[in-house]
Design a protein around this motif. Sequence first.
Motif, PDB file in Angstrom:
ATOM      1  N   VAL A   1      34.224  86.950 -14.712  1.00  0.00           N
ATOM      2  CA  VAL A   1      34.551  85.535 -14.559  1.00  0.00           C
ATOM      3  C   VAL A   1      33.735  84.979 -13.394  1.00  0.00           C
ATOM      4  CG1 VAL A   1      36.372  83.861 -14.116  1.00  0.00           C
ATOM      5  CG2 VAL A   1      36.884  85.932 -15.418  1.00  0.00           C
ATOM      6  N   TRP A   2      32.899  83.971 -13.658  1.00  0.00           N
ATOM      7  CA  TRP A   2      32.081  83.331 -12.627  1.00  0.00           C
ATOM      8  C   TRP A   2      32.468  81.864 -12.548  1.00  0.00           C
ATOM      9  CZ3 TRP A   2      28.047  85.723  -9.791  1.00  0.00           C
ATOM     10  CH2 TRP A   2      27.785  87.054 -10.138  1.00  0.00           C
ATOM     11  N   THR A   3      32.787  81.388 -11.335  1.00  0.00           N
ATOM     12  CA  THR A   3      33.133  79.982 -11.146  1.00  0.00           C
ATOM     13  C   THR A   3      32.210  79.369 -10.099  1.00  0.00           C
ATOM     14  OG1 THR A   3      34.814  80.590  -9.508  1.00  0.00           O
ATOM     15  CG2 THR A   3      35.545  80.301 -11.776  1.00  0.00           C
ATOM     16  N   PHE A   4      31.957  78.066 -10.257  1.00  0.00           N
ATOM     17  CA  PHE A   4      31.009  77.343  -9.407  1.00  0.00           C
ATOM     18  C   PHE A   4      31.683  76.059  -8.937  1.00  0.00           C
ATOM     19  CE2 PHE A   4      28.894  79.925 -12.454  1.00  0.00           C
ATOM     20  CZ  PHE A   4      27.777  80.452 -11.830  1.00  0.00           C
ATOM     21  N   GLN A   5      31.635  75.802  -7.614  1.00  0.00           N
ATOM     22  CA  GLN A   5      32.238  74.595  -7.051  1.00  0.00           C
ATOM     23  C   GLN A   5      31.285  73.984  -6.036  1.00  0.00           C
ATOM     24  OE1 GLN A   5      35.855  75.193  -4.893  1.00  0.00           O
ATOM     25  NE2 GLN A   5      36.327  73.010  -4.760  1.00  0.00           N
ATOM     26  N   GLU A   6      30.929  72.734  -6.272  1.00  0.00           N
ATOM     27  CA  GLU A   6      30.040  72.022  -5.349  1.00  0.00           C
ATOM     28  C   GLU A   6      30.899  71.442  -4.234  1.00  0.00           C
ATOM     29  OE1 GLU A   6      26.084  69.349  -5.806  1.00  0.00           O
ATOM     30  OE2 GLU A   6      27.861  68.620  -6.862  1.00  0.00           O
ATOM     31  N   THR A   7      30.890  72.057  -3.070  1.00  0.00           N
ATOM     32  CA  THR A   7      31.740  71.640  -1.957  1.00  0.00           C
ATOM     33  C   THR A   7      31.122  70.508  -1.150  1.00  0.00           C
ATOM     34  OG1 THR A   7      30.759  73.396  -0.618  1.00  0.00           O
ATOM     35  CG2 THR A   7      32.813  73.903  -1.767  1.00  0.00           C
TER      36      THR A   7
ATOM     37  N   ILE B   1      31.932  80.400 -16.369  1.00  0.00           N
ATOM     38  CA  ILE B   1      31.479  81.156 -17.525  1.00  0.00           C
ATOM     39  C   ILE B   1      32.134  82.531 -17.472  1.00  0.00           C
ATOM     40  CG2 ILE B   1      29.367  81.897 -16.321  1.00  0.00           C
ATOM     41  CD1 ILE B   1      28.018  82.039 -19.106  1.00  0.00           C
ATOM     42  N   VAL B   2      32.583  83.002 -18.627  1.00  0.00           N
ATOM     43  CA  VAL B   2      33.258  84.292 -18.723  1.00  0.00           C
ATOM     44  C   VAL B   2      32.617  85.082 -19.849  1.00  0.00           C
ATOM     45  CG1 VAL B   2      35.473  85.476 -19.023  1.00  0.00           C
ATOM     46  CG2 VAL B   2      35.414  83.187 -17.997  1.00  0.00           C
ATOM     47  N   TRP B   3      32.300  86.332 -19.573  1.00  0.00           N
ATOM     48  CA  TRP B   3      31.841  87.221 -20.634  1.00  0.00           C
ATOM     49  C   TRP B   3      32.458  88.595 -20.409  1.00  0.00           C
ATOM     50  CZ3 TRP B   3      28.172  85.900 -16.783  1.00  0.00           C
ATOM     51  CH2 TRP B   3      27.688  86.967 -16.011  1.00  0.00           C
ATOM     52  N   GLY B   4      32.312  89.470 -21.378  1.00  0.00           N
ATOM     53  CA  GLY B   4      32.846  90.818 -21.223  1.00  0.00           C
ATOM     54  C   GLY B   4      32.678  91.626 -22.482  1.00  0.00           C
ATOM     55  N   GLY B   5      33.150  92.845 -22.411  1.00  0.00           N
ATOM     56  CA  GLY B   5      33.068  93.736 -23.559  1.00  0.00           C
ATOM     57  C   GLY B   5      33.131  95.185 -23.136  1.00  0.00           C
ATOM     58  N   PRO B   6      33.387  96.052 -24.082  1.00  0.00           N
ATOM     59  CA  PRO B   6      33.479  97.485 -23.779  1.00  0.00           C
ATOM     60  C   PRO B   6      32.107  98.136 -23.707  1.00  0.00           C
ATOM     61  CG  PRO B   6      33.935  97.116 -26.094  1.00  0.00           C
ATOM     62  CD  PRO B   6      33.722  95.765 -25.482  1.00  0.00           C
ATOM     63  N   ALA B   7      31.979  99.130 -22.867  1.00  0.00           N
ATOM     64  CA  ALA B   7      30.749  99.922 -22.775  1.00  0.00           C
ATOM     65  C   ALA B   7      31.086 101.259 -22.140  1.00  0.00           C
ATOM     66  CB  ALA B   7      29.678  99.206 -21.946  1.00  0.00           C
ATOM     67  N   HIS B   8      30.783 102.334 -22.849  1.00  0.00           N
ATOM     68  CA  HIS B   8      30.938 103.686 -22.317  1.00  0.00           C
ATOM     69  C   HIS B   8      32.380 103.955 -21.871  1.00  0.00           C
ATOM     70  CE1 HIS B   8      26.544 103.905 -22.404  1.00  0.00           C
ATOM     71  NE2 HIS B   8      26.571 102.699 -21.867  1.00  0.00           N
ATOM     72  N   GLY B   9      33.331 103.463 -22.654  1.00  0.00           N
ATOM     73  CA  GLY B   9      34.730 103.704 -22.355  1.00  0.00           C
ATOM     74  C   GLY B   9      35.337 102.763 -21.342  1.00  0.00           C
ATOM     75  N   ILE B  10      34.562 101.804 -20.839  1.00  0.00           N
ATOM     76  CA  ILE B  10      35.036 100.868 -19.828  1.00  0.00           C
ATOM     77  C   ILE B  10      35.052  99.466 -20.424  1.00  0.00           C
ATOM     78  CG2 ILE B  10      34.623  99.880 -17.545  1.00  0.00           C
ATOM     79  CD1 ILE B  10      33.074 102.409 -16.852  1.00  0.00           C
TER      80      ILE B  10
END
Length: 669
Positions: free
Chosen positions: A604-610, A590-599
Amino acid sequence: MYATPPDRQTAPSAATAAATLAALAAAQFAVTLSTSIVNVALPAVRDGIGLSDAGMSWVVNAYGLAFGALLLLGGRAADLLGRRRVLTAGLALFAVAAVAAGLASTPWMLVTARTAQGVGAAAIAPAALSLVMRLHPPGPARARALGVWGAVSGAGGAAGVLLGGILTEGPGWPWVFHASGIGAAAVLAATVRLVPADPKEAAGPRPRLDVAGSLTVTSGLVALVYGLTAAGRSGWTDPLVLGSFGAAAVLLALFVRVERRHPAPLLPSRLLTRGAVGPANLVMALLGAVWVGLFFFLPLYQQQVLGAGPLEAGLSQLPLAAANMIGSGLAPVLSRRAGPHRTLLAGLAVQAAGFLWLARIPADGTFLVHLLGPVLLVGAGLGVAFVQLTGSAVSGVEPADAGLAGGLVNTTRQIGGAVGLAVLGTLAAARTAAAPPGLPYTAALTEGYRGAFLLSAAVLGVGAALTPLLARRARPVPETVPATPRRRPPSARPPEPADHTVEGVPPMTTHPTTVDTGAPVVVRVETTVHAPLATVWGLHTDIAAWAEWNTDVERVEYAGPLAPGTAFRWLTHGLDITSTVHQVVPGERIVWGGPAHGIDGVHVWTFQETAPGTVTVRTEESWGGAPVEARRTEMEQVLRQSLDAWLAALKARAEAAAGASASASAERH
């Protein structure tokens, strides 16, 4: 995710970031302005220094060819020598050459100065674009920045015609060039003041610039365009025309050979096979062909056929510029709603409709009746298509190739424009020459211009036909940082296939998104959670419940669904943040993001069942923007601490839930 509130410097830093984007956009504006600012002045320049009709096109093409053919070298130089350093050098050369063009008293002096101006532009454009990409990580901020970039790129062409008319009727045609030089000097001062310095160079040998490749491709393109231009007045079987085509073939073949042998070629094959880079540049070349042709023929039609003066012809370009800016501004919005490739197709179709309309212009036409409608269509479609193609052509490349990709997209547009103008000019001249003997000269000229506009519509049709190829190539495998190889225990089952689903989460179409590896701050952290994949995934993606188990999150406003484009608002460490989901691969990523306070942050979060009941959770995050540039070390520490805390809370909550579930199951049995 942002872990500390900004200090009192945040607001000025945000303002500085906007000013930096404005300076970089102004550099691009200067480059595109100089492509068209001479168009209205060409009749006056011809009379002033004795240019021939063919010489008029070379005032445009000398700049365009040097610009286009050397852009790849400029892009590679920006990557190897420093983007800010190359940008400032290019602006300095551009300014000096523009002033020299205004002082020219003979055709060869003017063409030489215009060539030098194109060399400076070849350094400016890729360096400025790669700086925009570096300072604006993937996400809404980059989309907005590219929207600004597209708006000024298109508006520069139309504004050049307007300014050229004002200066030609006012102080005279030399000031068309002097104004470009003064503007470039002002942009140079702003760049030195606002654009961050280049990062320190890594140790080790520096790759050589491909000068031989640059010389062969430039010479080959000059020979090609010369042959196309000469064919219009001498015929296709003229020995000089055939010789030019032969020389072009040899030189371009030699360029291919040089590229295959050079250790750091101008055009690495890997770049053209990266995502949609190849198809996007092909369509951009077609777009450039009609773009340059429009700004060349439209003022000539108004002045030589309709009898308009330079100022009137320039003023009539304002609706075109306004439509272009509106189209560029709407492009990101349309892309989010309809998808990038449907948006591109719509932009090309709208332009083609405008050119078909222009192909019906009469010799006794008027601006309001015969030009206003079609130029509005062409301007709006041009803005939309340019933004979409620029984004496709520079997205998904490695950071080390960012300047090269920026140079390539401008190269294809400029070379497409130079070749396109030669072809369109030859066609227009042939149709004018073939007009019936008794036809008035203005009517014969109109026949030529109508033919050029009709061919432009056909070229855009070819571009539209190539859009499906671009759409297919724009689905690369997501870029992630390779994990350290792990030996799987004998008892562990293989990972689930990429299209598996997690119970309660339907499969969905996704768009690959990754962190900006060229951002000032990039942090990667991982942990192992002893819980089922469904438990870990469900806990992490239940965004509305974050505040229940993550003490860093104070409040969340989220209505779903869990799909790309969904926004959520959350309060963490006193910061009120709105983020957008960019990608969801159920049970994997799952990926999210966006600007906040000039930043600008990309998460990016990844999950793997080992192994059964064991999940590796990996998070990668990039931060960009002026506040991060100003406090890079501090920001990196803050981000790492925050991600460590997030993973610890996720691990504790998931393992507690898994333990409770196991206990309940044992009691039932």
